[in-house]
Design a protein around this motif. Structure first.
Motif, PDB file in Angstrom:
ATOM      1  N   GLU A  10       0.873  -1.165   0.000  1.00  0.00           N
ATOM      2  CA  GLU A  10       0.000   0.000   0.000  1.00  0.00           C
ATOM      3  C   GLU A  10       0.912   1.217   0.000  1.00  0.00           C
ATOM      4  O   GLU A  10       1.917   1.252   0.720  1.00  0.00           O
ATOM      5  CB  GLU A  10      -0.862  -0.007   1.263  1.00  0.00           C
ATOM      6  CG  GLU A  10      -1.884   1.087   1.319  1.00  0.00           C
ATOM      7  CD  GLU A  10      -2.745   0.987   2.568  1.00  0.00           C
ATOM      8  OE1 GLU A  10      -3.235   2.041   2.995  1.00  0.00           O
ATOM      9  OE2 GLU A  10      -2.922  -0.117   3.100  1.00  0.00           O
ATOM     10  N   ALA A  11       0.574   2.218  -0.834  1.00  0.00           N
ATOM     11  CA  ALA A  11       1.439   3.385  -0.946  1.00  0.00           C
ATOM     12  C   ALA A  11       0.634   4.652  -1.130  1.00  0.00           C
ATOM     13  O   ALA A  11      -0.462   4.624  -1.689  1.00  0.00           O
ATOM     14  CB  ALA A  11       2.400   3.217  -2.128  1.00  0.00           C
ATOM     15  N   GLY A  12       1.191   5.743  -0.658  1.00  0.00           N
ATOM     16  CA  GLY A  12       0.629   7.069  -0.908  1.00  0.00           C
ATOM     17  C   GLY A  12       1.465   7.716  -1.997  1.00  0.00           C
ATOM     18  O   GLY A  12       2.658   7.952  -1.810  1.00  0.00           O
ATOM     19  N   ILE A  13       0.864   7.942  -3.143  1.00  0.00           N
ATOM     20  CA  ILE A  13       1.562   8.546  -4.281  1.00  0.00           C
ATOM     21  C   ILE A  13       0.954   9.926  -4.533  1.00  0.00           C
ATOM     22  O   ILE A  13      -0.257  10.049  -4.674  1.00  0.00           O
ATOM     23  CB  ILE A  13       1.416   7.683  -5.553  1.00  0.00           C
ATOM     24  CG1 ILE A  13       1.875   6.242  -5.316  1.00  0.00           C
ATOM     25  CG2 ILE A  13       2.143   8.315  -6.731  1.00  0.00           C
ATOM     26  CD1 ILE A  13       3.357   6.046  -5.202  1.00  0.00           C
ATOM     27  N   PRO A  22       6.344   9.042  -4.605  1.00  0.00           N
ATOM     28  CA  PRO A  22       5.905   8.318  -3.412  1.00  0.00           C
ATOM     29  C   PRO A  22       6.089   9.184  -2.159  1.00  0.00           C
ATOM     30  O   PRO A  22       7.141   9.790  -1.973  1.00  0.00           O
ATOM     31  CB  PRO A  22       6.813   7.091  -3.376  1.00  0.00           C
ATOM     32  CG  PRO A  22       8.051   7.517  -4.098  1.00  0.00           C
ATOM     33  CD  PRO A  22       7.605   8.507  -5.135  1.00  0.00           C
ATOM     34  N   ALA A  23       5.044   9.245  -1.320  1.00  0.00           N
ATOM     35  CA  ALA A  23       5.115   9.987  -0.059  1.00  0.00           C
ATOM     36  C   ALA A  23       5.331   9.022   1.110  1.00  0.00           C
ATOM     37  O   ALA A  23       6.048   9.337   2.056  1.00  0.00           O
ATOM     38  CB  ALA A  23       3.846  10.790   0.153  1.00  0.00           C
ATOM     39  N   TRP A  24       4.685   7.849   1.037  1.00  0.00           N
ATOM     40  CA  TRP A  24       4.808   6.844   2.086  1.00  0.00           C
ATOM     41  C   TRP A  24       4.431   5.471   1.553  1.00  0.00           C
ATOM     42  O   TRP A  24       3.795   5.371   0.514  1.00  0.00           O
ATOM     43  CB  TRP A  24       3.937   7.193   3.301  1.00  0.00           C
ATOM     44  CG  TRP A  24       2.486   7.390   2.974  1.00  0.00           C
ATOM     45  CD1 TRP A  24       1.865   8.583   2.720  1.00  0.00           C
ATOM     46  CD2 TRP A  24       1.480   6.385   2.828  1.00  0.00           C
ATOM     47  NE1 TRP A  24       0.533   8.371   2.431  1.00  0.00           N
ATOM     48  CE2 TRP A  24       0.261   7.036   2.493  1.00  0.00           C
ATOM     49  CE3 TRP A  24       1.465   4.999   2.941  1.00  0.00           C
ATOM     50  CZ2 TRP A  24      -0.929   6.352   2.287  1.00  0.00           C
ATOM     51  CZ3 TRP A  24       0.273   4.325   2.729  1.00  0.00           C
ATOM     52  CH2 TRP A  24      -0.906   5.000   2.419  1.00  0.00           C
ATOM     53  N   ILE A  25       4.840   4.444   2.294  1.00  0.00           N
ATOM     54  CA  ILE A  25       4.418   3.067   2.010  1.00  0.00           C
ATOM     55  C   ILE A  25       4.090   2.389   3.332  1.00  0.00           C
ATOM     56  O   ILE A  25       4.539   2.827   4.395  1.00  0.00           O
ATOM     57  CB  ILE A  25       5.501   2.250   1.269  1.00  0.00           C
ATOM     58  CG1 ILE A  25       6.788   2.138   2.096  1.00  0.00           C
ATOM     59  CG2 ILE A  25       5.762   2.817  -0.110  1.00  0.00           C
ATOM     60  CD1 ILE A  25       7.820   1.177   1.537  1.00  0.00           C
ATOM     61  N   LYS A  33       7.509   6.939   5.987  1.00  0.00           N
ATOM     62  CA  LYS A  33       7.368   8.223   5.297  1.00  0.00           C
ATOM     63  C   LYS A  33       8.710   8.605   4.687  1.00  0.00           C
ATOM     64  O   LYS A  33       9.747   8.506   5.346  1.00  0.00           O
ATOM     65  CB  LYS A  33       6.910   9.301   6.272  1.00  0.00           C
ATOM     66  CG  LYS A  33       5.531   9.041   6.824  1.00  0.00           C
ATOM     67  CD  LYS A  33       5.115  10.130   7.782  1.00  0.00           C
ATOM     68  CE  LYS A  33       3.761   9.820   8.380  1.00  0.00           C
ATOM     69  NZ  LYS A  33       3.338  10.837   9.336  1.00  0.00           N
ATOM     70  N   PHE A  34       8.651   9.045   3.441  1.00  0.00           N
ATOM     71  CA  PHE A  34       9.885   9.379   2.735  1.00  0.00           C
ATOM     72  C   PHE A  34      10.248  10.845   2.902  1.00  0.00           C
ATOM     73  O   PHE A  34       9.392  11.728   2.844  1.00  0.00           O
ATOM     74  CB  PHE A  34       9.762   9.033   1.250  1.00  0.00           C
ATOM     75  CG  PHE A  34       9.565   7.566   1.027  1.00  0.00           C
ATOM     76  CD1 PHE A  34      10.492   6.652   1.499  1.00  0.00           C
ATOM     77  CD2 PHE A  34       8.448   7.082   0.380  1.00  0.00           C
ATOM     78  CE1 PHE A  34      10.318   5.288   1.318  1.00  0.00           C
ATOM     79  CE2 PHE A  34       8.259   5.734   0.188  1.00  0.00           C
ATOM     80  CZ  PHE A  34       9.203   4.838   0.660  1.00  0.00           C
ATOM     81  N   THR A  54      13.862   5.354  -6.199  1.00  0.00           N
ATOM     82  CA  THR A  54      14.586   5.091  -4.959  1.00  0.00           C
ATOM     83  C   THR A  54      14.259   6.276  -4.068  1.00  0.00           C
ATOM     84  O   THR A  54      14.344   7.434  -4.487  1.00  0.00           O
ATOM     85  CB  THR A  54      16.108   4.946  -5.151  1.00  0.00           C
ATOM     86  OG1 THR A  54      16.609   6.063  -5.857  1.00  0.00           O
ATOM     87  CG2 THR A  54      16.446   3.686  -5.905  1.00  0.00           C
ATOM     88  N   ALA A  55      13.834   5.971  -2.847  1.00  0.00           N
ATOM     89  CA  ALA A  55      13.423   7.004  -1.909  1.00  0.00           C
ATOM     90  C   ALA A  55      14.011   6.696  -0.542  1.00  0.00           C
ATOM     91  O   ALA A  55      14.261   5.534  -0.208  1.00  0.00           O
ATOM     92  CB  ALA A  55      11.900   7.067  -1.823  1.00  0.00           C
ATOM     93  N   MET A  56      14.230   7.759   0.241  1.00  0.00           N
ATOM     94  CA  MET A  56      14.845   7.607   1.556  1.00  0.00           C
ATOM     95  C   MET A  56      13.914   8.071   2.669  1.00  0.00           C
ATOM     96  O   MET A  56      13.226   9.076   2.517  1.00  0.00           O
ATOM     97  CB  MET A  56      16.118   8.440   1.642  1.00  0.00           C
ATOM     98  CG  MET A  56      17.235   7.967   0.751  1.00  0.00           C
ATOM     99  SD  MET A  56      18.737   8.921   1.012  1.00  0.00           S
ATOM    100  CE  MET A  56      19.247   8.270   2.587  1.00  0.00           C
ATOM    101  N   ASP A  57      13.942   7.322   3.773  1.00  0.00           N
ATOM    102  CA  ASP A  57      13.375   7.829   5.012  1.00  0.00           C
ATOM    103  C   ASP A  57      14.575   8.383   5.787  1.00  0.00           C
ATOM    104  O   ASP A  57      15.529   8.845   5.181  1.00  0.00           O
ATOM    105  CB  ASP A  57      12.593   6.755   5.772  1.00  0.00           C
ATOM    106  CG  ASP A  57      13.437   5.581   6.257  1.00  0.00           C
ATOM    107  OD1 ASP A  57      14.661   5.547   6.001  1.00  0.00           O
ATOM    108  OD2 ASP A  57      12.871   4.689   6.899  1.00  0.00           O
TER     109      ASP A  57
END
Length: 80
Positions: A10-13, A22-25, A33-34, A54-57
């Motif tokens: 599940e993801a928040g795009i 992407p904002a969160w997964i 949260k990224f 590629t995203a970072m928290d």
């Protein structure tokens, strides 16, 4: 160390000017949260367009894929 996951998530795009980000997964009952998207690219699989990120928290780097036809997101890998 890179861990391959390859699971639907599940993801928040967020779409800004037609560009998905992407904002969160949600993964293993955790909401991640990224802070920033490091890299974005597109791939084609038959007639499907896949946008990869590629995203970072605060600690880890995540590879996420978003299928624009099925509207499904997958966590591809985590670099810890």
């Amino acid at each position: 160390m890179i861990t391959n996951i390859n699971k639907e998530i599940e993801a928040g795009i967020i779409f800004k000017n037609g560009t998905p980000t992407p904002a969160w997964i949600k993964f293993n009952n955790d909401k991640i949260k990224f802070k920033k998207v490091v890299y974005r690219w597109k791939e084609k699989k038959g007639d499907e367009n896949i946008i990869k990120f590629t995203a970072m928290d605060n600690e880890k780097l995540y590879e996420i894929s978003f299928n624009t036809k099925s509207l499904k997101c997958y966590l591809v890998a985590v670099d810890e």
